[in-house]
Design a protein around this motif. Structure first.
Motif, PDB file in Angstrom:
ATOM      1  N   PRO A  55       0.713  -1.081  -0.022  1.00 31.58           N
ATOM      2  CA  PRO A  55       0.327  -0.016  -0.145  1.00 31.58           C
ATOM      3  C   PRO A  55       0.532   1.063  -0.063  1.00 31.58           C
ATOM      4  O   PRO A  55       1.844   1.526  -0.033  1.00 31.58           O
ATOM      5  N   LEU A  56       0.612   2.565  -0.873  1.00 28.23           N
ATOM      6  CA  LEU A  56       1.054   3.542  -0.581  1.00 28.23           C
ATOM      7  C   LEU A  56       0.123   4.656  -0.509  1.00 28.23           C
ATOM      8  O   LEU A  56      -0.663   4.468  -0.953  1.00 28.23           O
ATOM      9  N   THR A  57       0.568   5.431   0.103  1.00 28.09           N
ATOM     10  CA  THR A  57      -0.007   7.036   0.781  1.00 28.09           C
ATOM     11  C   THR A  57       1.008   8.289  -0.315  1.00 28.09           C
ATOM     12  O   THR A  57       2.490   7.649   0.257  1.00 28.09           O
ATOM     13  N   ASP A  58       0.345   9.332  -0.580  1.00 37.34           N
ATOM     14  CA  ASP A  58       1.287  10.514  -1.104  1.00 37.34           C
ATOM     15  C   ASP A  58       0.084  11.464  -1.647  1.00 37.34           C
ATOM     16  O   ASP A  58      -1.207  11.474  -1.511  1.00 37.34           O
ATOM     17  N   GLU A  59       0.316  12.030  -1.940  1.00 36.31           N
ATOM     18  CA  GLU A  59      -0.104  13.215  -2.755  1.00 36.31           C
ATOM     19  C   GLU A  59       0.040  14.122  -3.795  1.00 36.31           C
ATOM     20  O   GLU A  59       0.525  13.981  -4.544  1.00 36.31           O
ATOM     21  N   VAL A  60      -1.169  14.918  -4.639  1.00 34.86           N
ATOM     22  CA  VAL A  60      -0.973  15.186  -5.769  1.00 34.86           C
ATOM     23  C   VAL A  60      -1.429  16.625  -5.631  1.00 34.86           C
ATOM     24  O   VAL A  60      -1.946  17.159  -5.180  1.00 34.86           O
ATOM     25  N   GLU A  61      -0.080  17.722  -6.616  1.00 33.30           N
ATOM     26  CA  GLU A  61      -0.223  19.013  -6.720  1.00 33.30           C
ATOM     27  C   GLU A  61      -0.874  19.128  -8.360  1.00 33.30           C
ATOM     28  O   GLU A  61       0.028  19.232  -9.138  1.00 33.30           O
ATOM     29  N   VAL A  62      -2.239  19.563  -8.439  1.00 31.03           N
ATOM     30  CA  VAL A  62      -2.141  19.569  -9.811  1.00 31.03           C
ATOM     31  C   VAL A  62      -2.603  21.087  -9.762  1.00 31.03           C
ATOM     32  O   VAL A  62      -2.543  22.497  -9.280  1.00 31.03           O
ATOM     33  N   ASP A  63      -1.812  22.076 -11.686  1.00 26.77           N
ATOM     34  CA  ASP A  63      -2.075  22.977 -11.562  1.00 26.77           C
ATOM     35  C   ASP A  63      -3.376  23.821 -12.251  1.00 26.77           C
ATOM     36  O   ASP A  63      -3.590  22.468 -13.166  1.00 26.77           O
ATOM     37  N   LEU A  64      -3.939  24.774 -11.910  1.00 28.69           N
ATOM     38  CA  LEU A  64      -5.550  25.103 -12.416  1.00 28.69           C
ATOM     39  C   LEU A  64      -5.524  25.799 -13.743  1.00 28.69           C
ATOM     40  O   LEU A  64      -4.631  26.987 -13.285  1.00 28.69           O
ATOM     41  N   THR A  65      -6.185  26.021 -15.001  1.00 33.81           N
ATOM     42  CA  THR A  65      -6.100  27.285 -15.440  1.00 33.81           C
ATOM     43  C   THR A  65      -7.789  27.126 -16.292  1.00 33.81           C
ATOM     44  O   THR A  65      -7.531  26.377 -17.140  1.00 33.81           O
ATOM     45  N   GLU A  66      -8.496  27.664 -16.040  1.00 33.23           N
ATOM     46  CA  GLU A  66      -9.871  27.632 -16.637  1.00 33.23           C
ATOM     47  C   GLU A  66     -10.529  28.699 -17.139  1.00 33.23           C
ATOM     48  O   GLU A  66     -10.630  29.572 -15.994  1.00 33.23           O
ATOM     49  N   LEU A  67     -11.230  29.270 -17.639  1.00 32.17           N
ATOM     50  CA  LEU A  67     -11.934  29.970 -18.529  1.00 32.17           C
ATOM     51  C   LEU A  67     -12.930  29.500 -18.061  1.00 32.17           C
ATOM     52  O   LEU A  67     -13.586  28.897 -18.788  1.00 32.17           O
ATOM     53  N   PHE A  68     -13.792  30.783 -17.409  1.00 34.33           N
ATOM     54  CA  PHE A  68     -15.598  30.424 -16.866  1.00 34.33           C
ATOM     55  C   PHE A  68     -15.945  31.623 -18.099  1.00 34.33           C
ATOM     56  O   PHE A  68     -16.536  32.638 -17.523  1.00 34.33           O
ATOM     57  N   ALA A  69     -16.874  31.918 -19.026  1.00 38.55           N
ATOM     58  CA  ALA A  69     -17.577  32.175 -19.725  1.00 38.55           C
ATOM     59  C   ALA A  69     -18.191  33.088 -19.106  1.00 38.55           C
ATOM     60  O   ALA A  69     -19.101  32.490 -18.873  1.00 38.55           O
ATOM     61  N   GLU A  72     -20.172  23.327 -25.582  1.00 34.66           N
ATOM     62  CA  GLU A  72     -21.152  23.574 -24.292  1.00 34.66           C
ATOM     63  C   GLU A  72     -19.704  22.920 -24.029  1.00 34.66           C
ATOM     64  O   GLU A  72     -19.604  24.013 -22.390  1.00 34.66           O
ATOM     65  N   ASP A  73     -19.372  22.012 -24.162  1.00 36.18           N
ATOM     66  CA  ASP A  73     -18.265  21.276 -23.853  1.00 36.18           C
ATOM     67  C   ASP A  73     -17.023  21.637 -24.270  1.00 36.18           C
ATOM     68  O   ASP A  73     -15.450  20.862 -23.255  1.00 36.18           O
ATOM     69  N   GLU A  74     -16.842  22.684 -24.580  1.00 35.38           N
ATOM     70  CA  GLU A  74     -15.356  23.314 -25.072  1.00 35.38           C
ATOM     71  C   GLU A  74     -14.655  24.105 -23.807  1.00 35.38           C
ATOM     72  O   GLU A  74     -14.040  24.326 -23.444  1.00 35.38           O
ATOM     73  N   VAL A  75     -16.047  24.608 -23.468  1.00 34.03           N
ATOM     74  CA  VAL A  75     -15.340  25.707 -21.920  1.00 34.03           C
ATOM     75  C   VAL A  75     -16.726  25.770 -20.853  1.00 34.03           C
ATOM     76  O   VAL A  75     -17.757  26.082 -21.276  1.00 34.03           O
ATOM     77  N   SER A  76     -15.553  25.942 -20.013  1.00 30.63           N
ATOM     78  CA  SER A  76     -16.557  25.971 -18.729  1.00 30.63           C
ATOM     79  C   SER A  76     -17.159  27.261 -18.483  1.00 30.63           C
ATOM     80  O   SER A  76     -17.008  28.568 -19.394  1.00 30.63           O
ATOM     81  N   ARG A  77     -18.907  27.787 -18.301  1.00 28.97           N
ATOM     82  CA  ARG A  77     -19.683  28.981 -18.035  1.00 28.97           C
ATOM     83  C   ARG A  77     -19.944  28.964 -16.123  1.00 28.97           C
ATOM     84  O   ARG A  77     -19.515  28.406 -15.910  1.00 28.97           O
ATOM     85  N   LEU A  78     -19.774  30.417 -16.463  1.00 25.36           N
ATOM     86  CA  LEU A  78     -21.170  30.796 -14.672  1.00 25.36           C
ATOM     87  C   LEU A  78     -22.591  30.653 -15.182  1.00 25.36           C
ATOM     88  O   LEU A  78     -23.283  30.604 -15.938  1.00 25.36           O
ATOM     89  N   VAL A  79     -23.063  30.250 -13.708  1.00 27.41           N
ATOM     90  CA  VAL A  79     -24.112  29.768 -13.773  1.00 27.41           C
ATOM     91  C   VAL A  79     -24.807  30.940 -12.785  1.00 27.41           C
ATOM     92  O   VAL A  79     -24.010  30.346 -11.206  1.00 27.41           O
ATOM     93  N   ASP A  80     -25.457  31.466 -12.852  1.00 26.93           N
ATOM     94  CA  ASP A  80     -26.023  32.548 -12.377  1.00 26.93           C
ATOM     95  C   ASP A  80     -24.768  32.715 -10.949  1.00 26.93           C
ATOM     96  O   ASP A  80     -24.673  33.447 -10.481  1.00 26.93           O
ATOM     97  N   ASP A  81     -23.951  33.795 -11.644  1.00 20.12           N
ATOM     98  CA  ASP A  81     -23.076  33.932 -11.704  1.00 20.12           C
ATOM     99  C   ASP A  81     -21.810  33.350 -10.747  1.00 20.12           C
ATOM    100  O   ASP A  81     -21.049  33.559  -9.816  1.00 20.12           O
ATOM    101  N   ARG A  82     -21.928  32.281 -10.429  1.00 15.54           N
ATOM    102  CA  ARG A  82     -21.418  30.870  -9.382  1.00 15.54           C
ATOM    103  C   ARG A  82     -20.155  29.850 -10.364  1.00 15.54           C
ATOM    104  O   ARG A  82     -20.587  29.960 -11.795  1.00 15.54           O
ATOM    105  N   ILE A  83     -19.156  29.554 -10.146  1.00 14.50           N
ATOM    106  CA  ILE A  83     -18.328  28.826 -10.651  1.00 14.50           C
ATOM    107  C   ILE A  83     -18.554  27.857 -10.317  1.00 14.50           C
ATOM    108  O   ILE A  83     -18.273  27.458  -8.917  1.00 14.50           O
TER     109      ILE A  83
END
Length: 193
Positions: free
Chosen positions: A86-100, A112-123
């Motif tokens: 068994p093993l334990t570790d952690e993963v760190e990822v960089d995030l970059t996303e435009l929410f239209a 619709e599946d190409e760009v994320s979208r804001l819904v009711d001003d929420r991400i």
């Protein structure tokens, strides 16, 4: 100052109304969110269900929407591909996303599946983080980089075996003769002699 308040809809949802829609405005967001279901490859490597993901993000208002950049850190649990420990570790990822923004040129000109979208001003950050974490998981998880694995003959861990460990193998061409002679050979003599 980083924003730590969570939306009533959950820690994965960020309200962007305080950010405003004027390009150039930004806001730091730091929070923890819990993973509802395990992410990854079961019995190999996963972010366990119920694990806490640490989010350190910057939300920037741009002309077409809100640009989210930052990192997510999540714990991992799995099995070493070489020695099966068994093993334990952690993963760190960089995030970059435009929410239209709704009714923006980006929203109007992309599928619709190409760009994320804001819904009711929420991400909703959960799909973004989930996809980034799953793609960053190692294909061959190891307990340590130099893990020697298992002996292919007996299946025991190489680290637990004495130096010079090996298994006598008989050339298949001599196997019938070896079976016929049995163990009558002197100790250490190979069937080739």
């Amino acid at each position: 100052m980083p924003e730590n308040k969570t939306d009533p809809r959950g820690p994965w949802v960020v309200d962007t109304r305080e950010l405003g829609r004027r390009a150039g405005l930004s806001r730091a967001v730091r929070r923890e969110a819990t993973v509802d279901a395990e992410l990854g490859v079961p019995d190999v490597i996963v972010v366990p269900a119920g694990a806490t993901v640490e989010l350190d993000l910057l939300l920037e208002s741009v002309v077409e929407g809100v640009l989210v950049t930052g990192t997510a850190v999540a714990p991992l649990a799995g099995t070493c591909a070489r020695c099966l420990d068994p093993l334990t570790d952690e993963v760190e990822v960089d995030l970059t996303e435009l929410f239209a923004y709704p009714n923006s040129t980006t929203e109007a000109t992309t599928d619709e599946d190409e760009v994320s979208r804001l819904v009711d001003d929420r991400i909703d950050l959960e799909p973004l983080v989930r996809d980034a974490v799953v793609l960053a998981l190692p294909l061959v998880p190891l307990c340590r980089e130099d893990c020697p694995g298992l002996c292919p003959e007996c299946g025991r861990k190489w680290v637990d075996l004495e130096p010079g460990h090996g298994h006598e193998t008989i050339d298949p061409r001599w196997a019938a003769l070896a079976d016929r002679l049995g163990d009558d050979r002197p100790s250490g003599e190979s069937p080739d002699k």
